[in-house]
Design a protein around this motif. Structure first.
Motif: not given
Length: 129
Positions: A105-129
């Motif tokens: 996890a320490t070795t790959h944390r930056r790569e995973i954080n980058t992937n999460r940001r990229r995903y979040d930027d292209t997949h806006p959160p859905r409205n929850r009811r």
């Protein structure tokens, strides 16, 4: 396998493995095991060392780890009673694996954080009811 042991179905094995993995996935168990890595500790010492854990959760976690054979609980006949917790050989083998996972996890944390940001930027959160 011993001839006297009943055979286990694949489903039984999977259920048992998932139950054990749930323990490993529990952050409190791993943190307690980590604190016991190099030394024996008393309850109060563990409570202070594992930031954020309640006394009740620590008690439940210690009982489960003792039940699973990952630590031993020793009660010394003193007034007041002194109770100590020590990692077992089995617990040490889990610690070795947890350390390896932590290193991954320490070795790959930056790569995973980058992937999460990229995903979040292209997949806006859905409205929850």
């Amino acid at each position: 396998m011993d001839a006297t042991e009943p055979t286990e179905s694949q489903e039984d094995v999977c259920r048992q493995v998932l139950d054990i993995l749930a323990l490993i996935g529990d952050k409190w168990s791993i943190l307690v095991i980590g604190q016991l890595r190099d030394r024996t500790l008393r309850f109060g010492e563990l409570h202070r060392a594992v930031t954020g854990i309640s006394q009740r959760m620590l008690t439940l976690t210690l009982r489960q780890l003792e039940r699973d054979g990952l630590l031993t609980r020793t009660v010394h006949a003193e007034v007041p009673p002194r109770v100590e917790y020590t990692l077992t050989a089995l617990g040490t083998t889990l610690l070795d694996s947890a350390i390896a996972l932590g290193e991954w996890a320490t070795t790959h944390r930056r790569e995973i954080n980058t992937n999460r940001r990229r995903y979040d930027d292209t997949h806006p959160p859905r409205n929850r009811r």
